[in-house]
Design a protein around this motif. Structure first.
Motif, PDB file in Angstrom:
ATOM      1  N   UNK A   3       0.856  -1.187   0.000  1.00 25.03           N
ATOM      2  CA  UNK A   3       0.000   0.000   0.000  1.00 25.03           C
ATOM      3  C   UNK A   3       0.887   1.229   0.000  1.00 25.03           C
ATOM      4  N   UNK A   4       0.425   2.285  -0.676  1.00 27.38           N
ATOM      5  CA  UNK A   4       1.205   3.524  -0.733  1.00 27.38           C
ATOM      6  C   UNK A   4       0.279   4.701  -0.980  1.00 27.38           C
ATOM      7  N   UNK A   5       0.803   5.887  -0.749  1.00 29.47           N
ATOM      8  CA  UNK A   5       0.092   7.116  -1.070  1.00 29.47           C
ATOM      9  C   UNK A   5       0.870   7.831  -2.173  1.00 29.47           C
ATOM     10  N   UNK A   6       0.159   8.301  -3.193  1.00 21.79           N
ATOM     11  CA  UNK A   6       0.795   9.041  -4.271  1.00 21.79           C
ATOM     12  C   UNK A   6       1.053  10.457  -3.764  1.00 21.79           C
ATOM     13  N   UNK A   7       2.323  10.874  -3.796  1.00 17.34           N
ATOM     14  CA  UNK A   7       2.683  12.188  -3.251  1.00 17.34           C
ATOM     15  C   UNK A   7       3.208  13.153  -4.311  1.00 17.34           C
ATOM     16  N   UNK A   8       3.354  12.698  -5.542  1.00 16.40           N
ATOM     17  CA  UNK A   8       3.847  13.582  -6.599  1.00 16.40           C
ATOM     18  C   UNK A   8       4.061  12.825  -7.890  1.00 16.40           C
TER      19      UNK A   8
END
Length: 90
Positions: A3-8
């Motif tokens: 799982x990850x969060x898109x930050x750019x």
């Protein structure tokens, strides 16, 4: 899967032919509480994820299979976004 969060995002005008036409996103791996774990990395986006969204990542052979091309060009991809997370149920 991770799982990850898109930050750019990353803009690269010169790249391997297997990456042409793919969005390259900066992702921050997270745990199920949304807290950052490990370091940020770049992933090829195959589902149209946007900055701020939580996503599912695959790495290694899974990433190459997720973005495999039919034209015989080798795929150098080592990390791919394969899903957008709607919610975390614990």
């Amino acid at each position: 899967m991770y799982m990850a969060k898109v930050v750019g995002s990353v803009v690269s005008t010169q790249k391997d032919p297997s990456l042409v036409g793919r969005k390259l996103m900066i992702v921050q791996p997270v745990n199920s509480d949304g807290q950052s774990v490990r370091h940020q990395e770049v992933a090829a986006d195959s589902v149209g994820a946007g900055v701020g969204e939580y996503v599912l990542l695959v790495r290694g052979a899974g990433a190459r299979r997720a973005s495999q091309l039919d034209d015989g060009i080798r795929d150098v991809n080592d990390c791919a976004i394969v899903g957008i997370i709607d919610r975390f149920d614990k």
